[in-house]
Design an enzyme around this catalytic site. Structure first.
Site, PDB file in Angstrom:
ATOM      1  N   HIS A 192      -8.591   2.438  -0.256  1.00 36.61           N
ATOM      2  CA  HIS A 192      -7.352   1.742   0.124  1.00 36.61           C
ATOM      3  C   HIS A 192      -7.316   0.456  -0.689  1.00 36.61           C
ATOM      4  O   HIS A 192      -8.046  -0.492  -0.407  1.00 36.61           O
ATOM      5  CB  HIS A 192      -7.388   1.480   1.645  1.00 36.61           C
ATOM      6  CG  HIS A 192      -6.278   0.607   2.146  1.00 36.61           C
ATOM      7  ND1 HIS A 192      -6.311   0.001   3.385  1.00 36.61           N
ATOM      8  CD2 HIS A 192      -5.093   0.247   1.591  1.00 36.61           C
ATOM      9  CE1 HIS A 192      -5.201  -0.701   3.564  1.00 36.61           C
ATOM     10  NE2 HIS A 192      -4.448  -0.581   2.483  1.00 36.61           N
ATOM     11  N   SER A 208     -13.447   3.277   8.633  1.00 42.87           N
ATOM     12  CA  SER A 208     -13.386   2.144   7.703  1.00 42.87           C
ATOM     13  C   SER A 208     -14.695   1.367   7.824  1.00 42.87           C
ATOM     14  O   SER A 208     -14.963   0.715   8.838  1.00 42.87           O
ATOM     15  CB  SER A 208     -12.200   1.238   8.056  1.00 42.87           C
ATOM     16  OG  SER A 208     -12.390  -0.020   7.449  1.00 42.87           O
ATOM     17  N   HIS A 216     -13.222   5.518   4.747  1.00 43.39           N
ATOM     18  CA  HIS A 216     -12.111   4.686   4.273  1.00 43.39           C
ATOM     19  C   HIS A 216     -12.704   3.400   3.694  1.00 43.39           C
ATOM     20  O   HIS A 216     -13.436   2.681   4.378  1.00 43.39           O
ATOM     21  CB  HIS A 216     -11.200   4.389   5.465  1.00 43.39           C
ATOM     22  CG  HIS A 216     -10.036   3.503   5.181  1.00 43.39           C
ATOM     23  ND1 HIS A 216      -8.769   3.995   4.878  1.00 43.39           N
ATOM     24  CD2 HIS A 216      -9.912   2.150   5.186  1.00 43.39           C
ATOM     25  CE1 HIS A 216      -7.935   2.983   4.707  1.00 43.39           C
ATOM     26  NE2 HIS A 216      -8.602   1.850   4.887  1.00 43.39           N
ATOM     27  N   ASP A 261      -3.369   2.526   9.951  1.00 43.30           N
ATOM     28  CA  ASP A 261      -4.555   1.703   9.683  1.00 43.30           C
ATOM     29  C   ASP A 261      -4.365   0.318  10.294  1.00 43.30           C
ATOM     30  O   ASP A 261      -3.450  -0.412   9.916  1.00 43.30           O
ATOM     31  CB  ASP A 261      -4.732   1.607   8.154  1.00 43.30           C
ATOM     32  CG  ASP A 261      -5.985   0.853   7.740  1.00 43.30           C
ATOM     33  OD1 ASP A 261      -6.788   0.493   8.612  1.00 43.30           O
ATOM     34  OD2 ASP A 261      -6.139   0.631   6.518  1.00 43.30           O
ATOM     35  N   ASP A 275     -12.051  -0.195   1.984  1.00 47.15           N
ATOM     36  CA  ASP A 275     -11.045  -1.244   1.829  1.00 47.15           C
ATOM     37  C   ASP A 275     -11.381  -2.126   0.639  1.00 47.15           C
ATOM     38  O   ASP A 275     -12.237  -3.010   0.717  1.00 47.15           O
ATOM     39  CB  ASP A 275     -10.981  -2.081   3.112  1.00 47.15           C
ATOM     40  CG  ASP A 275     -10.350  -1.295   4.256  1.00 47.15           C
ATOM     41  OD1 ASP A 275      -9.206  -0.826   4.086  1.00 47.15           O
ATOM     42  OD2 ASP A 275     -11.004  -1.138   5.300  1.00 47.15           O
ATOM     43  N   MET A 288     -10.508  -5.059  -1.646  1.00 47.65           N
ATOM     44  CA  MET A 288      -9.680  -6.278  -1.601  1.00 47.65           C
ATOM     45  C   MET A 288     -10.069  -7.196  -2.755  1.00 47.65           C
ATOM     46  O   MET A 288     -11.249  -7.276  -3.103  1.00 47.65           O
ATOM     47  CB  MET A 288      -9.897  -7.014  -0.280  1.00 47.65           C
ATOM     48  CG  MET A 288      -9.625  -6.163   0.942  1.00 47.65           C
ATOM     49  SD  MET A 288      -9.774  -7.153   2.441  1.00 47.65           S
ATOM     50  CE  MET A 288      -9.750  -5.856   3.691  1.00 47.65           C
ATOM     51  N   MET A 298      -6.161  -2.890  -1.768  1.00 43.85           N
ATOM     52  CA  MET A 298      -5.386  -4.085  -1.390  1.00 43.85           C
ATOM     53  C   MET A 298      -5.616  -5.096  -2.509  1.00 43.85           C
ATOM     54  O   MET A 298      -6.341  -6.077  -2.364  1.00 43.85           O
ATOM     55  CB  MET A 298      -5.877  -4.606  -0.035  1.00 43.85           C
ATOM     56  CG  MET A 298      -5.366  -3.762   1.116  1.00 43.85           C
ATOM     57  SD  MET A 298      -6.317  -4.025   2.626  1.00 43.85           S
ATOM     58  CE  MET A 298      -7.674  -2.900   2.311  1.00 43.85           C
ATOM     59  N   MET A 306       0.403   0.567   7.554  1.00 50.84           N
ATOM     60  CA  MET A 306      -0.434  -0.510   8.089  1.00 50.84           C
ATOM     61  C   MET A 306       0.135  -0.997   9.420  1.00 50.84           C
ATOM     62  O   MET A 306       1.320  -1.312   9.529  1.00 50.84           O
ATOM     63  CB  MET A 306      -0.465  -1.695   7.117  1.00 50.84           C
ATOM     64  CG  MET A 306      -1.189  -1.450   5.811  1.00 50.84           C
ATOM     65  SD  MET A 306      -2.928  -1.042   5.982  1.00 50.84           S
ATOM     66  CE  MET A 306      -3.589  -2.496   6.788  1.00 50.84           C
TER      67      MET A 306
HETATM   68  C1  DX5 Z   1      -7.386  -4.005   7.062  1.00 46.47           C
HETATM   69  C2  DX5 Z   1      -8.022  -2.725   6.588  1.00 46.47           C
HETATM   70  C3  DX5 Z   1      -8.404  -1.797   7.684  1.00 46.47           C
HETATM   71  C4  DX5 Z   1      -9.397  -2.374   8.657  1.00 46.47           C
HETATM   72  C5  DX5 Z   1      -9.204  -1.715   9.985  1.00 46.47           C
HETATM   73  O1  DX5 Z   1      -6.820  -4.651   5.998  1.00 46.47           O
HETATM   74  O2  DX5 Z   1      -7.131  -2.032   5.750  1.00 46.47           O
HETATM   75  O3  DX5 Z   1      -8.838  -0.552   7.164  1.00 46.47           O
HETATM   76  O4  DX5 Z   1     -10.721  -2.210   8.228  1.00 46.47           O
HETATM   77  O5  DX5 Z   1      -9.952  -2.384  10.936  1.00 46.47           O
HETATM   78  P1  DX5 Z   1      -9.694  -2.211  12.494  1.00 46.47           P
HETATM   79  O6  DX5 Z   1      -9.776  -0.767  12.837  1.00 46.47           O
HETATM   80  O7  DX5 Z   1     -10.787  -3.037  13.111  1.00 46.47           O
HETATM   81  O8  DX5 Z   1      -8.336  -2.791  12.753  1.00 46.47           O
HETATM   82 ZN    ZN Z   2      -7.710  -0.029   5.200  1.00 48.65          ZN
END
Ligand code: DX5
Ligand code: ZN
Length: 218
Positions: free
Chosen positions: A68, A10, A35, A177, A37, A39, A70, A139
């Site tokens: 991913h 990620s 990966h 994740d 993220d 958002m 969100m 998650m």
């Molecule tokens: C959180 C993300 C994750 C995050 C994981 O909302 O979906 O992918 O980047 O980070 P770590 O591995 O630091 O928990």
């Molecule tokens: Zn993620």
């Protein structure tokens, strides 16, 4: 389903001002996929990047890319994501009362599709998704930020998920994740997880390649 452990890096945990070089670093370290993220500042209280940035980054790697989502309205993103060279998309099941329709829309574009479930969302929401998901992203932190600590009752949830999918003809790739590291990876793999998504563990490691190897050979 493959038995290989797949490490998804990620890049949210990397230097956000230098994402193209962070992607190369991840690739050289032997990660299996990127990966991403996405958002929207609405479904989660944070804002990252979207399709234009992902498209730009896709030129810097030959690794598979996973978005991913969100975001409150994942429907808006699918067509664009399918055109910009990524392979996989997961959206949060909490965002729509019609997940099967959206999953079909995703998979019809040729992308591998799946759902993400937040820590407080019961695993029962996947009971009727046999044949509809390629990926189940569980998650283990509340979505929104890297660097949070792993929520321990994820193990219990994974046990129940294992029971639900055990008789499915085609089992989804189960990913976890949030707070994933060499300290919990073995237990996760024993519970059927094959996709390990990590930001902090990889980007804070002294040697990223060793950190990846450790997970892949756990
Ligand atoms: C959180 C993300 C994750 C995050 C994981 O909302 O979906 O992918 O980047 O980070 P770590 O591995 O630091 O928990
Ligand atoms: Zn993620």
């Amino acid at each position: 389903m493959t038995d290989e452990i797949l490490v998804y890096a990620s890049i949210l945990g990397g230097d956000l001002a230098n994402l193209s070089s962070e992607i190369k670093r991840v690739e050289e370290a032997g990660a299996d996929a990127i990966h991403l993220d996405v958002m929207d500042g609405h479904f989660v209280p944070n804002l990252t990047f979207g399709p234009p940035v992902i498209k730009a980054l896709s030129k810097y790697t030959s690794l598979p890319m996973h978005a991913h989502l969100m975001v409150t309205n994942p429907w808006d993103y699918i067509k664009t994501l399918a055109q910009i060279g990524i392979q996989e998309v997961t959206f949060h099941i909490e965002t729509t009362p019609h997940p099967i329709r959206l999953l079909r829309e995703i998979r019809e574009t040729g992308l591998r599709g799946g759902i993400a479930i937040s820590p407080a969302t019961p695993e029962n929401s996947i009971v009727y998704l046999e044949n509809e998901i390629d990926i189940l992203l569980v998650m283990s932190v509340e979505p929104g930020f890297a660097g949070q600590s792993f929520i321990e009752n994820t193990y219990e949830k994974l046990k129940r998920i294992k029971e639900i999918v055990k008789n499915w003809k085609k089992r989804p790739l189960i990913m976890v994740d949030g707070g994933v590291s060499d300290r919990n990876a073995k237990k996760l793999v024993e519970l059927g997880v094959r996709g390990l998504v990590c930001a902090s563990y990889l980007f804070k490691a002294k040697n990223m390649k060793e950190a990846v190897d450790k997970l892949k050979n756990i």
